[in-house]
Design a protein around this motif. Structure first.
Motif, mmCIF file in Angstrom:
data_model
loop_
_atom_site.group_PDB
_atom_site.id
_atom_site.type_symbol
_atom_site.label_atom_id
_atom_site.label_comp_id
_atom_site.label_asym_id
_atom_site.label_seq_id
_atom_site.Cartn_x
_atom_site.Cartn_y
_atom_site.Cartn_z
ATOM 1 N N UNK A 1 38.779 89.557 86.877
ATOM 2 C CA UNK A 1 40.179 88.291 87.483
ATOM 3 C C UNK A 1 40.415 87.436 85.823
ATOM 4 N N UNK A 2 41.245 87.069 85.829
ATOM 5 C CA UNK A 2 42.426 86.347 84.651
ATOM 6 C C UNK A 2 42.484 85.323 84.113
ATOM 7 N N UNK A 3 41.884 84.018 85.425
ATOM 8 C CA UNK A 3 42.136 83.048 86.238
ATOM 9 C C UNK A 3 42.243 81.964 84.272
ATOM 10 N N UNK A 4 40.711 81.970 83.567
ATOM 11 C CA UNK A 4 40.603 82.076 82.883
ATOM 12 C C UNK A 4 40.062 82.614 81.412
ATOM 13 N N UNK A 5 40.429 83.335 81.406
ATOM 14 C CA UNK A 5 40.632 84.407 80.610
ATOM 15 C C UNK A 5 41.528 83.847 79.017
ATOM 16 N N UNK A 6 41.032 84.472 78.029
ATOM 17 C CA UNK A 6 42.163 84.191 77.326
ATOM 18 C C UNK A 6 43.081 86.199 77.100
ATOM 19 N N UNK A 7 43.879 86.378 76.938
ATOM 20 C CA UNK A 7 44.288 87.978 76.807
ATOM 21 C C UNK A 7 43.327 89.333 75.769
ATOM 22 N N UNK A 8 42.705 88.013 74.679
ATOM 23 C CA UNK A 8 41.971 89.020 74.122
ATOM 24 C C UNK A 8 40.179 89.043 75.050
ATOM 25 N N UNK A 9 40.411 87.858 76.061
ATOM 26 C CA UNK A 9 38.728 88.677 76.623
ATOM 27 C C UNK A 9 39.511 89.636 77.893
ATOM 28 N N UNK A 10 40.870 89.344 78.533
ATOM 29 C CA UNK A 10 41.192 90.113 79.299
ATOM 30 C C UNK A 10 41.324 91.442 78.381
ATOM 31 N N UNK A 11 41.492 91.860 77.732
ATOM 32 C CA UNK A 11 41.858 93.184 76.704
ATOM 33 C C UNK A 11 40.054 94.140 76.622
ATOM 34 N N UNK A 12 39.329 93.038 76.233
ATOM 35 C CA UNK A 12 38.594 93.471 76.122
ATOM 36 C C UNK A 12 38.043 93.846 77.361
ATOM 37 N N UNK A 13 37.998 93.407 77.971
ATOM 38 C CA UNK A 13 37.238 93.201 79.833
ATOM 39 C C UNK A 13 37.874 95.218 80.094
ATOM 40 N N UNK A 14 38.756 94.877 79.785
ATOM 41 C CA UNK A 14 40.167 96.523 80.090
ATOM 42 C C UNK A 14 39.294 97.671 79.542
ATOM 43 N N UNK A 15 39.248 97.713 78.083
ATOM 44 C CA UNK A 15 38.578 98.333 77.340
ATOM 45 C C UNK A 15 37.418 98.534 77.817
#
Length: 284
Positions: free
Chosen positions: A255-269
């Motif tokens: 859920x990227x609603x309140x995530x920064x790009x960096x946080x989304x990328x970290x979750x993907x990793x």
């Protein structure tokens, strides 16, 4: 000052001295300073400081603008000269990497390398990141159909869920990432089902937040906002269909609603690491 008054910002000089590009030091300084409210740094960056003459000029500028000195100097003589110069100026100096490097050296039982700019050597990792960046650009927004199977991860989501910037960020971490947009009337299921290698990750977002982002996008383009692109009912239907698609295929979601790009990328990793751990039979 009354209890409701706004405290004025505190300005201070911070001198960043590096024998390499200064990127590591600059990132560390920004991360630390962000922990303090109402503090605004006046940054002085000195990169590629590798000679006594260069260091002399640095000390002259430090003396002209007293503040805090952060450094990542490796050369012992230059480091000693900087420390002594700061002592004479009665100015605090901090070897930014010292605690971490020292702890690792003790743990590994290995001497610290004195090679300047070692982290920026043109090694395998560097070329891997360049290759990943080329891949992300070539496979943005569903492009490069024939080579998508070479991706580490494929991000799937409706328009404006930060698929492209997340792929670019992942590329800088050496991850080959492509992305496919979910467009009303087009189902990418068959295309993705034919790919056995990549991890497919679905990106979710709340309709309200998505409409806000899309409206800002349209405003920036000077376009109107009377289309289904920002219509609440249409956007809700779009996000519901995306969620159902992800559930039907069992794709992990973020859920990227309140995530920064960096946080989304970290979750993907993290998802990639979990997958690799399971493939190796190790606990995650």
């Amino acid at each position: 000052m009354s209890s409701g008054a706004v405290r004025p910002a505190t300005y201070f000089h911070v001198h960043l001295v590096s024998d390499s590009t200064g990127e590591t030091l600059n990132s560390m300084a920004k991360a630390v300073i962000a922990r303090f409210d109402g503090v605004i740094p006046i940054e002085h960056i000195y990169a590629l400081v590798r000679s006594e003459r260069q260091l002399e000029r640095v000390l002259e500028e430090i003396a002209a603008a007293p503040g805090v000195v952060l450094h990542t100097l490796v050369d012992r003589d230059l480091r000693t000269a900087l420390e002594e110069g700061c002592r004479q100026l009665d100015m605090p100096q901090i070897g930014a990497l010292d605690p971490l490097v020292g702890a690792l050296s003790r743990y590994l039982g290995t001497a610290i390398s004195s090679r300047v700019g070692a982290q920026h050597a043109l090694d395998h990792d560097y070329f891997n990141r360049i290759g990943a960046l080329d891949f992300a650009i070539a496979h943005d927004d569903g492009q490069g159909h024939g080579e998508l199977g070479q991706a580490d991860v494929i991000l799937v989501g409706v328009s404006r869920t930060s698929k492209t910037p997340t792929c670019i960020y992942l590329a800088n971490r050496g991850v080959r990432a492509g992305n496919i947009p979910l467009v009303p009337g087009h189902d990418p299921s068959e295309r993705l089902a034919a790919l056995n290698g990549p991890l497919v990750v679905g990106l979710l977002v709340s309709p309200d937040r998505l409409i806000q982002i899309r409206r800002n996008r349209l405003t920036g383009l000077g376009a109107g906002d009377d289309s289904d692109y920002v219509d609440l009912d249409a956007v809700r239907d779009e996000t519901i269909r995306a969620r159902r698609l992800f559930e039907r295929h069992g794709w992990p979601t973020i859920d990227v609603t309140r995530r920064s790009v960096e946080e989304t990328a970290a979750a993907v990793i993290n998802l990639l690491n979990d997958r690799r751990g399971r493939a190796m039979g190790t606990p995650t």
